[in-house]
Design a protein around this motif. Structure first.
Motif: not given
Length: 279
Positions: A162, A266, A215, A208, A262, A129, A210-212
């Motif tokens: 993440p 969400r 990114l 996690g 996103d 990271q 969502n972040q993956c």
């Protein structure tokens, strides 16, 4: 005395290419097949049909606001004549996310149950990271050459941390009372995992995810530098040719795709946390 990591890494990469060429060729075939299937699914239908399907699905899942947002984001990609590049970017991101989740979730569950494994993985994840994202492209290109496959490999590596960290956190946060209840009624470990632990861990795991996704989208765009295609290639083309209009259109299309992805993720997160209220 100057330390040169390349003097160590280059022979290692050469050894991998010489001894695992067949394995890397199989990996390339699998990734290309999966990517081709997703691209075909996205681009076989005309753009207005794909937009209609996404809008209807967004309305059914999250209500009118998300449906309107989906129509605006995908409509912008269509009207700016970047539909094909946008679908290529989404396909690249989906393949990377699918593989990253398939790798990260089992490792995260194992790390949550084995502190020694979590202690071993923690410094590795810290390095993953911390390293700048474009650095992942260098070994991937050295092994798989230029194209979409090294872009996906680098994106997978960038998206794993993440998802893995939050999966570990999610399963560690499952109340012991729930596990004990499952054991008390005689449930098998597999049943406890799927029927008790996964539902309890779902909200944190969706964070996690969502972040993956975000990114991975950022990395896929950056991977346009190595011939991955998609919107990243359009941005690179606009930069190298000093075409501000092309670069701006591609950049705004990336923003549109990122906003849509996103909001969709969400929405899934909100449903995972509890009853969803429609707009």
């Amino acid at each position: 005395m100057q330390f040169n990591p390349g003097a160590v890494l280059a022979p290692a990469v050469d050894w991998l290419n010489a001894n695992f060429h067949g394995f890397f060729a199989q990996v390339t075939l699998v990734i290309e097949a999966l990517l081709g299937a997703i691209e075909a699914a996205l681009m076989t239908l005309p753009p207005f049909a794909v937009i209609a399907i996404v809008v209807i699905a967004a309305f059914a899942a999250a209500g009118l606001r998300l449906a309107i947002l989906a129509a605006c984001c995908l409509g912008f990609c269509w009207l700016t004549e970047l539909w094909q590049a946008s679908m290529q970017t989404i396909a690249l991101m989906l393949v990377a996310v699918i593989v990253a989740v398939a790798v990260a979730v089992p490792l995260g569950i194992l790390a949550a149950r084995r502190p020694a494994i979590e202690a071993t993985l923690r410094p590795i994840l810290d390095v993953m990271q911390t390293v700048p994202p474009w650095v992942y492209l260098i070994p991937a290109v050295m092994i798989f050459s230029l194209g979409r496959v090294p872009a996906i490999i680098a994106t997978i590596v960038y998206g794993i941390p993440p998802m893995l960290r939050l999966t570990t956190l999610a399963f560690r946060g499952v109340p012991h009372d729930l596990r004990e209840l499952g054991q008390a009624i005689g449930a098998r470990p597999r049943t406890i995992l799927w029927k008790i632990e996964f539902p309890a861990a779902k909200p944190t795991m969706l964070v996690g995810l969502n972040q993956c996704i975000l990114l991975s989208l950022a990395m896929v765009v950056l991977a346009g530098l190595v011939g991955a295609g998609g919107l990243g290639a359009e941005v690179t083309r606009g930069l190298t040719r000093m075409e501000m209009g092309l670069g701006l259109r591609a950049g705004l299309a990336i923003v549109a795709v990122a906003i849509l992805v996103d909001r969709l993720s969400r929405s899934a997160l909100d449903r995972g946390r509890g009853p969803h209220r429609r707009a």
